[in-house]
Write an enzyme that holds these catalytic residues in place. Structure first.
Site, PDB file in Angstrom:
ATOM      1  N   ASN A 168       0.893  -1.112   0.000  1.00 16.80           N
ATOM      2  CA  ASN A 168       0.007   0.105   0.054  1.00 16.80           C
ATOM      3  C   ASN A 168       0.758   1.263   0.083  1.00 16.80           C
ATOM      4  O   ASN A 168       0.231   2.068  -0.726  1.00 16.80           O
ATOM      5  CB  ASN A 168      -0.995  -0.062   1.074  1.00 16.80           C
ATOM      6  CG  ASN A 168      -0.394  -0.253   2.479  1.00 16.80           C
ATOM      7  OD1 ASN A 168       0.787  -0.612   2.666  1.00 16.80           O
ATOM      8  ND2 ASN A 168      -1.095   0.508   3.472  1.00 16.80           N
ATOM      9  N   GLU A 194       4.698  -8.623  -3.497  1.00 17.88           N
ATOM     10  CA  GLU A 194       4.918  -9.013  -5.073  1.00 17.88           C
ATOM     11  C   GLU A 194       3.803  -8.044  -6.034  1.00 17.88           C
ATOM     12  O   GLU A 194       4.277  -8.622  -7.240  1.00 17.88           O
ATOM     13  CB  GLU A 194       4.384 -10.595  -4.990  1.00 17.88           C
ATOM     14  CG  GLU A 194       3.106 -10.976  -4.015  1.00 17.88           C
ATOM     15  CD  GLU A 194       3.609 -11.365  -2.626  1.00 17.88           C
ATOM     16  OE1 GLU A 194       4.257 -10.504  -1.926  1.00 17.88           O
ATOM     17  OE2 GLU A 194       3.265 -12.346  -2.056  1.00 17.88           O
ATOM     18  N   GLY A 244       2.906  -5.575   7.564  1.00 22.08           N
ATOM     19  CA  GLY A 244       1.690  -6.313   6.434  1.00 22.08           C
ATOM     20  C   GLY A 244       0.597  -6.935   7.307  1.00 22.08           C
ATOM     21  O   GLY A 244       0.273  -6.127   8.364  1.00 22.08           O
ATOM     22  N   THR A 248       0.076 -12.920   8.494  1.00 18.46           N
ATOM     23  CA  THR A 248       1.560 -13.043   7.909  1.00 18.46           C
ATOM     24  C   THR A 248       2.355 -12.651   9.145  1.00 18.46           C
ATOM     25  O   THR A 248       3.427 -13.282   9.386  1.00 18.46           O
ATOM     26  CB  THR A 248       1.888 -12.248   6.812  1.00 18.46           C
ATOM     27  OG1 THR A 248       0.556 -12.406   5.792  1.00 18.46           O
ATOM     28  CG2 THR A 248       3.253 -12.599   6.168  1.00 18.46           C
ATOM     29  N   GLY A 249       2.063 -11.831   9.793  1.00 18.03           N
ATOM     30  CA  GLY A 249       2.697 -11.063  11.118  1.00 18.03           C
ATOM     31  C   GLY A 249       2.970 -12.207  11.929  1.00 18.03           C
ATOM     32  O   GLY A 249       4.368 -12.321  12.435  1.00 18.03           O
ATOM     33  N   GLU A 400     -10.593  -5.445   9.684  1.00 18.14           N
ATOM     34  CA  GLU A 400      -9.803  -4.757   8.606  1.00 18.14           C
ATOM     35  C   GLU A 400     -10.533  -4.968   7.265  1.00 18.14           C
ATOM     36  O   GLU A 400     -10.154  -6.130   6.683  1.00 18.14           O
ATOM     37  CB  GLU A 400      -8.401  -4.850   8.880  1.00 18.14           C
ATOM     38  CG  GLU A 400      -7.625  -3.662   7.880  1.00 18.14           C
ATOM     39  CD  GLU A 400      -6.020  -3.812   7.960  1.00 18.14           C
ATOM     40  OE1 GLU A 400      -5.818  -4.929   7.951  1.00 18.14           O
ATOM     41  OE2 GLU A 400      -5.565  -2.688   8.398  1.00 18.14           O
ATOM     42  N   GLU A 477       7.963   3.000  14.799  1.00 20.20           N
ATOM     43  CA  GLU A 477       8.748   3.453  13.653  1.00 20.20           C
ATOM     44  C   GLU A 477       8.495   5.105  13.585  1.00 20.20           C
ATOM     45  O   GLU A 477       7.742   5.534  14.076  1.00 20.20           O
ATOM     46  CB  GLU A 477       8.250   2.885  12.074  1.00 20.20           C
ATOM     47  CG  GLU A 477       8.654   1.306  12.238  1.00 20.20           C
ATOM     48  CD  GLU A 477       8.454   0.811  10.734  1.00 20.20           C
ATOM     49  OE1 GLU A 477       7.576   0.369  10.561  1.00 20.20           O
ATOM     50  OE2 GLU A 477       9.542   0.647  10.331  1.00 20.20           O
TER      51      GLU A 477
HETATM   52  P1  NAD Z   1       0.741  -9.271   3.496  1.00 21.70           P
HETATM   53  O1  NAD Z   1       0.802  -9.749   5.081  1.00 21.70           O
HETATM   54  O2  NAD Z   1       0.083 -10.230   2.712  1.00 21.70           O
HETATM   55  O3  NAD Z   1       2.058  -9.337   2.784  1.00 21.70           O
HETATM   56  C1  NAD Z   1       3.012  -8.135   3.391  1.00 21.70           C
HETATM   57  C2  NAD Z   1       4.373  -8.777   3.014  1.00 21.70           C
HETATM   58  O4  NAD Z   1       4.753 -10.041   3.608  1.00 21.70           O
HETATM   59  C3  NAD Z   1       4.668  -9.021   1.359  1.00 21.70           C
HETATM   60  O5  NAD Z   1       5.728  -8.355   1.243  1.00 21.70           O
HETATM   61  C4  NAD Z   1       4.848 -10.400   1.415  1.00 21.70           C
HETATM   62  O6  NAD Z   1       5.068 -10.955   0.300  1.00 21.70           O
HETATM   63  C5  NAD Z   1       5.506 -10.735   2.727  1.00 21.70           C
HETATM   64  N1  NAD Z   1       5.100 -12.189   3.170  1.00 21.70           N
HETATM   65  C6  NAD Z   1       4.058 -13.221   2.819  1.00 21.70           C
HETATM   66  N2  NAD Z   1       4.236 -14.124   3.580  1.00 21.70           N
HETATM   67  C7  NAD Z   1       5.488 -14.100   4.149  1.00 21.70           C
HETATM   68  C8  NAD Z   1       6.298 -15.101   4.957  1.00 21.70           C
HETATM   69  N3  NAD Z   1       5.967 -16.369   5.248  1.00 21.70           N
HETATM   70  N4  NAD Z   1       7.457 -14.650   5.350  1.00 21.70           N
HETATM   71  C9  NAD Z   1       7.931 -13.343   5.115  1.00 21.70           C
HETATM   72  N5  NAD Z   1       7.162 -12.481   4.569  1.00 21.70           N
HETATM   73  C10 NAD Z   1       6.094 -12.863   3.854  1.00 21.70           C
HETATM   74  O7  NAD Z   1       0.169  -7.810   3.403  1.00 21.70           O
HETATM   75  P2  NAD Z   1      -0.167  -7.112   2.569  1.00 21.70           P
HETATM   76  O8  NAD Z   1      -1.550  -7.590   1.960  1.00 21.70           O
HETATM   77  O9  NAD Z   1       0.909  -6.862   1.484  1.00 21.70           O
HETATM   78  O10 NAD Z   1      -0.614  -5.475   3.067  1.00 21.70           O
HETATM   79  C11 NAD Z   1      -1.544  -5.026   3.734  1.00 21.70           C
HETATM   80  C12 NAD Z   1      -1.616  -5.197   5.247  1.00 21.70           C
HETATM   81  O11 NAD Z   1      -0.359  -4.608   5.708  1.00 21.70           O
HETATM   82  C13 NAD Z   1      -2.689  -4.569   5.942  1.00 21.70           C
HETATM   83  O12 NAD Z   1      -3.116  -5.528   6.907  1.00 21.70           O
HETATM   84  C14 NAD Z   1      -2.327  -3.237   6.559  1.00 21.70           C
HETATM   85  O13 NAD Z   1      -3.017  -2.774   7.737  1.00 21.70           O
HETATM   86  C15 NAD Z   1      -0.770  -3.842   6.632  1.00 21.70           C
HETATM   87  N6  NAD Z   1       0.041  -2.399   6.938  1.00 21.70           N
HETATM   88  C16 NAD Z   1       0.529  -1.952   8.063  1.00 21.70           C
HETATM   89  C17 NAD Z   1       1.251  -0.840   8.262  1.00 21.70           C
HETATM   90  C18 NAD Z   1       1.759  -0.445   9.664  1.00 21.70           C
HETATM   91  O14 NAD Z   1       2.531   0.395   9.448  1.00 21.70           O
HETATM   92  N7  NAD Z   1       1.106  -0.739  10.697  1.00 21.70           N
HETATM   93  C19 NAD Z   1       1.282  -0.122   7.120  1.00 21.70           C
HETATM   94  C20 NAD Z   1       0.968  -0.487   5.983  1.00 21.70           C
HETATM   95  C21 NAD Z   1       0.433  -1.912   5.708  1.00 21.70           C
END
Ligand code: NAD
Length: 496
Positions: A168, A194, A244, A248-249, A400, A477
């Protein structure tokens, strides 16, 4: 708009000509082909068409990048802090010089509007400048332990750091982790999302041009499962900054546990904008509009809930509805009010959330449907949507959605407002509107969020620490606190 930006926009919109795409991973100061030669496609969400391909990183590419980063770390950490400061300042200047290409590329790759992408690039340049200023100020403390000892602390860089980036805000999420890491003397391996691989590669090249030694900043593109997963578990990585989704987190948290790797989690949110009975209703309507519809709602800290006092509900809602119905959406390069949804897959997720609310008989006051660019009929868009009078246990309040969908909750007192605002698993940011500053501050004390703004929603700049509570994650951050993840304190005592 500068002439260069206007030219790039016209090349693309009028002639279908793309800016040059970076090619390969950025490892050891240069672009290199992926080890398997396998490529993935990236799309322009504004028209749904393929814009190009990028390398599918795997464990071998990650191994190369981490080895390069380890080598880079030994050079970078020994450099004088003032030199690191000069290089980061230079990188900030170069990024601004390259604003046209980075922002146009970002708009095409992510679907956001050009104005939003330009703001993101300028913010990123400020982040580099802010942390350049910190590079030579990471002092320790001298500690009094009595007459026969002298003691002090020093802040040392943690080592190789991994940065997992979402789609995003691909530019500023990359820079907000990389800039403090570099200021502290750490090296970097980053894995962009990706669907938005290109701008991190462009910025890695800019950092290199500014004088960051080879190997200090590496970017490996590809999937989370094949590139992100081996990166976070690599034992040579000493800190992981993950931004993310919650799911995933959690996976990343479990994956790094055996190595006891330090971790920052910047996850999702369901942030409330709380308007008390004495609020300025026009300011609330305008604040709520941009709290949710900026970046088409794809912001972790979006004001995706409006917690509204009953007595001002009708007045605020009639203003907000009029504003919402006037919003225009379309390809980001034409700078409408709202850009696209980043991927077809995510568009389906947004739709499913709204369909579920509709199926439960919830009141969708406006929007609620998948749509296309209002001019071209192409691309992945969702109408700006408002769902009124939701209960705390509604899925649209608890989950969300990460799209242009506002959930409205009505409350009858300040106490109700606190309860409603705090009744989710998240705790990222909150806005409070009231003409009575004592009332607003009382609420701010009670709200469980990492960042609170009174009588505005987006006041948080790069100087303010940002991060969540609860399932929004942990660690901060931006601001001075943004450096904590990248330094470790060492105490040294000397017997005299
Ligand atoms: P996502 O969790 O699908 O992916 C985030 C990243 O993690 C991508 O680069 C993905 O390739 C990577 N990833 C996926 N599986 C992994 C693994 N097993 N090990 C390591 N990396 C892996 O999230 P998204 O759909 O790309 O982003 C949207 C989400 O991010 C939303 O929930 C949003 O709230 C959150 N977000 C949070 C903040 C913040 O600062 N709190 C900022 C931006 C987005």
């Amino acid at each position: 708009m500068t002439d260069t930006t206007a030219q790039l926009v016209s090349d693309y919109l009028d002639h279908g000509k793309l800016p040059n795409l970076p090619n390969g991973h950025f490892i050891d100061g240069k672009f290199v082909a992926g080890s398997t030669g396998e490529m993935l496609q990236s799309f322009d969400p504004g028209n749904g068409k393929v814009i190009g391909t990028f390398a599918t990183g795997n464990a071998k590419d990650i191994d190369d990048a981490v080895a390069s980063s380890q080598k880079g770390f030994e050079i970078w950490r020994r450099m004088k802090p003032s030199q690191r400061c000069d290089i980061l300042n230079k990188a900030s200047e170069l990024l601004l010089k390259n604003e046209a290409i980075v922002s146009v590329m970002e708009t095409i790759d992510s679907g956001k509007t050009l104005v939003e992408a330009q703001g993101d690039v300028r913010n990123s340049a400020r982040l580099l400048q802010y942390y350049a200023g910190a590079a030579d100020k990471l002092d320790g403390r001298s500690i009094n332990m009595g007459e026969d000892l002298t003691a002090w602390t020093s802040r040392e860089p943690v080592g190789v750091t991994a940065h997992i980036i979402p789609w995003n805000y691909p530019t500023s999420t990359f820079v907000r982790g990389v800039a403090p890491a570099l200021a502290a003397g750490c090296s970097v391996v980053a894995k962009p999302a990706e669907t938005t691989p290109y701008t991190a590669l462009l910025i890695a090249e800019i950092l290199s041009e500014a004088g960051v030694p080879d190997g200090v900043v590496n970017v490996v593109t590809g999937l989370g499962s094949t590139a992100g997963a081996p990166l976070v578990v690599d034992p040579r990585v000493k800190h992981v900054t993950f931004t993310g989704s919650v799911g995933t987190g959690v996976n990343v948290m479990q994956a790094v546990a055996p190595n006891v790797t330090r971790l920052t989690l910047e996850l999702g949110g369901k942030s409330p904008l709380v308007a008390l009975s004495d609020s300025d209703v026009e300011a609330v309507a305008e604040g709520a509009l941009w709290a949710i519809f900026s970046n088409a709602g794809q912001i972790c800290s979006a004001g995706s809930r409006l917690v509204l006092h009953d007595s001002i509900h009708d007045d605020v809602m009639s203003r907000l509805l009029e504003k919402t119905k006037g919003l225009k959406w379309g390809h980001g390069l034409r700078n409408p009010d709202m850009g696209a949804i980043n991927s077809d897959l995510h568009l389906g997720r947004v739709k499913a959330h709204v369909d579920a609310a509709r199926d439960r008989g919830r009141s969708i006051l406006t929007g609620g449907n998948v749509t296309t660019d209002q001019e071209t009929g192409q691309g992945w868009f969702f109408e700006p949507t408002i769902i009124d009078r939701l209960a705390t246990d509604d899925a649209a309040v608890q989950e969300e959605i990460f799209g242009p969908v506002l959930a409205v909750q009505v409350v009858k007192s300040d106490e109700d407002a606190i309860q409603a605002a705090n009744a989710t698993e998240f705790g990222l940011v909150a806005g409070v509107y009231s003409r009575d500053i004592s009332r607003a501050l009382r609420l701010a004390r009670e709200l469980d969020a990492g960042q609170i703004t009174i009588n505005d929603y987006w006041a948080g700049g790069i100087e303010l620490p940002f991060g969540g509570n609860g399932k929004s994650g942990f660690g901060r951050e931006k601001g001075w606190e943004g450096l904590d993840a990248y330094t470790k304190t060492k105490s040294i005592a000397v017997r005299l």
